[in-house]
Design a protein around this motif. Structure first.
Motif, mmCIF file in Angstrom:
data_model
loop_
_atom_site.group_PDB
_atom_site.id
_atom_site.type_symbol
_atom_site.label_atom_id
_atom_site.label_comp_id
_atom_site.label_asym_id
_atom_site.label_seq_id
_atom_site.Cartn_x
_atom_site.Cartn_y
_atom_site.Cartn_z
ATOM 1 N N PRO A 431 0.808 -1.239 0.000
ATOM 2 C CA PRO A 431 0.000 0.000 0.000
ATOM 3 C C PRO A 431 0.834 1.277 0.000
ATOM 4 C CG PRO A 431 -0.870 -1.590 1.581
ATOM 5 C CD PRO A 431 0.428 -2.146 1.103
ATOM 6 N N ASP A 432 1.976 1.277 0.699
ATOM 7 C CA ASP A 432 2.764 2.498 0.799
ATOM 8 C C ASP A 432 3.626 2.761 -0.434
ATOM 9 O OD1 ASP A 432 4.317 0.319 1.318
ATOM 10 O OD2 ASP A 432 5.497 1.247 2.905
ATOM 11 N N MET A 433 3.616 1.842 -1.415
ATOM 12 C CA MET A 433 4.384 2.050 -2.639
ATOM 13 C C MET A 433 3.480 2.308 -3.850
ATOM 14 S SD MET A 433 7.401 -0.820 -2.322
ATOM 15 C CE MET A 433 8.068 -0.414 -3.927
ATOM 16 N N VAL A 434 2.173 2.353 -3.619
ATOM 17 C CA VAL A 434 1.225 2.462 -4.738
ATOM 18 C C VAL A 434 1.468 3.721 -5.562
ATOM 19 C CG1 VAL A 434 -1.204 2.813 -5.343
ATOM 20 C CG2 VAL A 434 -0.571 1.050 -3.701
ATOM 21 N N THR A 435 1.552 4.887 -4.915
ATOM 22 C CA THR A 435 1.668 6.147 -5.664
ATOM 23 C C THR A 435 2.977 6.211 -6.447
ATOM 24 O OG1 THR A 435 2.569 7.242 -3.695
ATOM 25 C CG2 THR A 435 0.201 7.413 -4.063
ATOM 26 N N THR A 471 -7.817 -5.222 1.918
ATOM 27 C CA THR A 471 -6.564 -4.530 1.604
ATOM 28 C C THR A 471 -6.381 -4.391 0.103
ATOM 29 O OG1 THR A 471 -5.548 -5.432 3.608
ATOM 30 C CG2 THR A 471 -4.069 -4.581 1.924
ATOM 31 N N SER A 472 -6.720 -5.454 -0.629
ATOM 32 C CA SER A 472 -6.602 -5.414 -2.095
ATOM 33 C C SER A 472 -7.484 -4.328 -2.685
ATOM 34 C CB SER A 472 -6.980 -6.774 -2.681
ATOM 35 O OG SER A 472 -6.982 -6.728 -4.086
ATOM 36 N N LYS A 473 -8.705 -4.218 -2.200
ATOM 37 C CA LYS A 473 -9.624 -3.190 -2.710
ATOM 38 C C LYS A 473 -9.083 -1.792 -2.438
ATOM 39 C CE LYS A 473 -13.899 -5.895 -2.414
ATOM 40 N NZ LYS A 473 -15.216 -6.036 -1.759
#
Length: 722
Positions: A431-435, A471-473
């Motif tokens: 999640p913290d690497m998405v952007t 979490t995936s959503k």
């Protein structure tokens, strides 16, 4: 409760709610109405300002609020000009910019002074000040060029740079004449102005980048970033005024500094464009229209004569400067037209010069009337010039932009040699690497081709639970929202599979993906640096793979350092990854340092020379991968380190690559890096094997045909003997 009868509808309107509502409706409907009659929307906003202004229906008063928003809009235009300009192209054309800036300043100044002195009969100082007004121009039509996507054309870059030169010189003349009328101009005045200007430039170009990089590294909130950018723009504008030069110079310089930190395809750039074009710039155009007094046409021949001379000299000299620039540098006719269109509009600096001259009192008449350096006829003629020149500029730039956009599209079509429909897959696991991963995927997106970006999250169905699904959503939703903020779209894919790596592999094959972006797993060490999932993907997939470890945002890098193995240029995917890298460097406006053998560096240089666009590159010879740790000394914290690797059994593979996990996990812990695996053929089939196979096949066929030939000759001999 407020009754309708208690509301004040007297003119000009005083109720702030009604005033703002009226302005918003003008911004909304004026462009729509004028576009239907094939008139540029900029003209619609200026004409709307004339109609509702104090010299029209008197619906709105040009009070402090209108002046405030108008000033913000003008500074915003100059800021966008610096922000959107192609810095590499700007540096490449610096000599052309200087020549055009001097031509577009000198011609109006000389001919304007002669016309004012001999035709209008003004004194020397009045003529010089009026002529300096002819020299200035405002980039009122710049939003039109931006709308058509031609702002990176060399003609636009030259005009933007020339604007800075001519406005600075004109404002220096204004400062000198204003001081001379007050009898306080001395050598100390010019020394003070020069020193303060140098201090201003040093602060903006030396201190601002440090502050901007620090902020972007620590704050990723979109609203905070936008407010910060605006604050830096207006701080630079204030510092320019404090230094004794015009605020628009500060706004333009701030745009140049922020250029490297705001990628053109980023969400932040989208917000900057949206707010400026939706609110601030239209406000400025309406405020310009409110200055126009159409009654000057009926105020006698004196005003008409002055207005006629001002219009003819201002437009003719700007056209002459643009035409000469076109001929000197062998530009196309359309580019010459674009230069004239952008440089022909007069507004902000023009009005500033005239108002200063109008307010300078040089004496009194016998009846006690003040004698002004520039009289009311000049003021009215200048206001008429603003309306006419903005109209001419808008029509000319609209036409030139259409032609340049068509030429640009045709050129890109002719030069495009990659697949028409590119597909990029961004694997989203953390999640913290998405952007950061989405931003990198968008940077890989080609502007020429139809590119689709897929966002994939694979759920291990053996351990899948409701929390994993939730979490995936969230990951997919975050990726979609972040891409949408920059007007890009991501095709979301959520997949259940017994193996995450297999889920990624099968998705790549099913959708014919060409580029794969994978985030480097967090617990990387020398034994599992890439991770078992990434290693499985590398073994099974032979498309271009980018394994990315971001430690800071993409827009904060100062340099890209690329380590290339020997024979990297012989791999099938060499041209593809190199063009993607060039595209990223050009988009981010940062230089690239290539480390490779002489042959590899030479191949890279040849590709760059043939490519459209300019990036700053440097080459260093490097072939000994046993000495890989030299990069730990060469690299700086704000560098992006790209290691071009290779799969085993291919031309560019070297055995020392087995040590990369140890090196990278121990000596490059704080470094942002990408391990790049170029597109290659199936395992064990490299170009050398193909050549050997072809050679063997040819030899076999030759031998077979030789045997057949001998048999044929033997049979023919038997028949002849009979």
């Amino acid at each position: 409760m407020t009754l309708l009868s208690s509301l004040d509808f007297s003119l000009p309107l005083q109720n702030p709610v009604i005033i703002f509502s009226l302005v918003l409706f003008i911004i909304l409907f004026a462009p729509i109405i004028f576009n239907k009659i094939k008139v540029p929307h900029i003209i619609g906003l200026i004409v709307a300002g004339v109609i509702v202004g104090p010299y029209g229906l008197n619906l709105l008063k040009r009070d402090s609020s209108i002046v405030l928003f108008g000033t913000v809009g003008l500074l915003y235009i100059m800021f966008l000009a610096g922000l959107e300009i192609d810095l590499a192209e700007f540096k490449k054309n610096r000599k052309r910019i200087l020549v055009f800036g001097l031509l577009t300043f000198i011609f109006p100044l000389v001919f304007g002074s002669l016309a004012s002195y001999y035709i209008l009969g003004y004194g020397f100082l009045s003529s010089l000040l009026l002529a300096s007004m002819f020299s200035t121009h405002t980039l009122v039509s710049y939003p039109i060029a931006s709308k058509y996507g031609v702002i990176r054309n060399r003609a636009v870059s030259m005009t933007v740079g020339g604007t800075m030169i001519t406005d600075i010189l004109a404002l220096l003349i204004l400062a000198g004449i204003a001081g001379m009328t007050k009898e306080d101009v001395s050598s100390a005045f010019w020394v003070q102005l020069g020193v303060s200007t140098l201090i201003f430039v040093a602060i903006v170009f030396a201190v601002f980048p440090i502050v901007i990089r620090w902020f972007f590294k620590r704050f990723d909130d979109s609203i905070s970033q936008y407010i910060f950018v605006l604050a830096m723009v207006f701080l630079a504008s204030f510092l320019a005024e404090a230094a004794g030069i015009e605020a628009i110079i500060g706004a333009f310089f701030s745009g140049l500094v922020l250029n490297k930190f705001v990628p053109h395809s980023s969400p932040l750039m989208n917000r900057i464009d949206f707010v400026g074009n939706a609110l601030f710039i239209p406000f400025f155009l309406i405020s310009v229209g409110m200055l126009v007094d159409v009654t000057v046409l009926v105020k006698g021949w004196g005003a008409l004569k002055v207005a006629g001379v001002i219009l003819v000299v201002a437009l003719a000299t700007k056209y002459l400067a643009a035409w000469l620039t076109q001929r000197i540098f062998k530009l196309t006719k359309t580019e010459g037209t674009m230069i004239f269109g952008l440089s022909s509009s007069h507004a902000a600096a023009t009005l500033a010069i005239i108002l200063v001259g109008y307010n300078i009192i040089t004496g009194e008449t016998a009846s006690g009337e003040p004698i002004r350096l520039l009289n009311e006829d000049v003021l009215n003629g200048t206001i008429l010039l603003i309306l006419v020149s903005c109209g001419v500029s808008s029509f000319v730039v609209e036409g030139a932009s259409k032609k340049l956009a068509l030429d640009q599209d045709q050129e890109e079509t002719n030069t495009a040699n990659e697949q028409v429909n590119e597909k990029i897959l961004v694997s989203l696991a953390y999640p913290d690497m998405v952007t950061q991963l989405v931003d990198f995927g968008i940077m890989l997106k080609s502007k020429k081709n139809d590119t689709s970006i897929y966002g994939l999250n694979v759920i291990d169905d053996e351990i899948a639970a409701s929390q994993h699904t939730g979490t995936s959503k969230k990951i997919i939703a975050k990726a979609i929202a972040h891409a949408a903020a920059s007007e890009n779209s991501i095709i979301p894919i959520t997949r259940y599979d017994s193996s995450i790596s297999n889920g990624i592999v099968y998705t790549i094959k099913e959708h014919s993906i060409g580029d794969i972006v994978i985030g480097m797993h967090k617990k990387a060490d020398q034994h599992t640096f890439l991770g078992t999932k990434a290693e499985n993907i590398i073994k099974k997939i032979y498309e271009t793979i980018y394994i990315y470890k971001p430690t800071q945002p993409l827009n904060t890098f100062k340099r890209i350092v690329v380590a290339m193995p020997p024979n990297a240029e012989t791999e099938p995917g060499f041209l593809h990854w190199l063009k993607k890298l060039m595209m990223i460097a050009k988009e981010a406006g940062i230089p690239v340092n290539f480390y490779g053998t002489l042959a590899t560096n030479d191949a890279v240089l040849k590709v760059i020379e043939r490519s459209i666009g300019v990036i700053k590159v440097k080459f260093t010879e490097f072939s000994n991968w046993d000495d890989f740790l030299i990069f730990s000394r060469e690299l700086k914290l704000n560098d992006l380190f790209i290691i071009v690797s290779s799969r085993k059994g291919h031309d560019s593979y070297v055995s020392q690559m087995n040590k990369l996990p140890y090196y990278l996990s121990n000596y490059f812990v704080e470094q942002s890096l990408i391990v790049l695996y170029p597109k290659q053929l199936e395992a064990g089939i490299n170009m050398g094997n193909i050549e050997q196979a072809d050679s063997h096949l040819i030899e076999t066929i030759t031998e077979q045909f030789g045997v057949i030939g001998k048999a044929g000759r033997f049979v023919r001999g038997l028949f002849k003997s009979k």
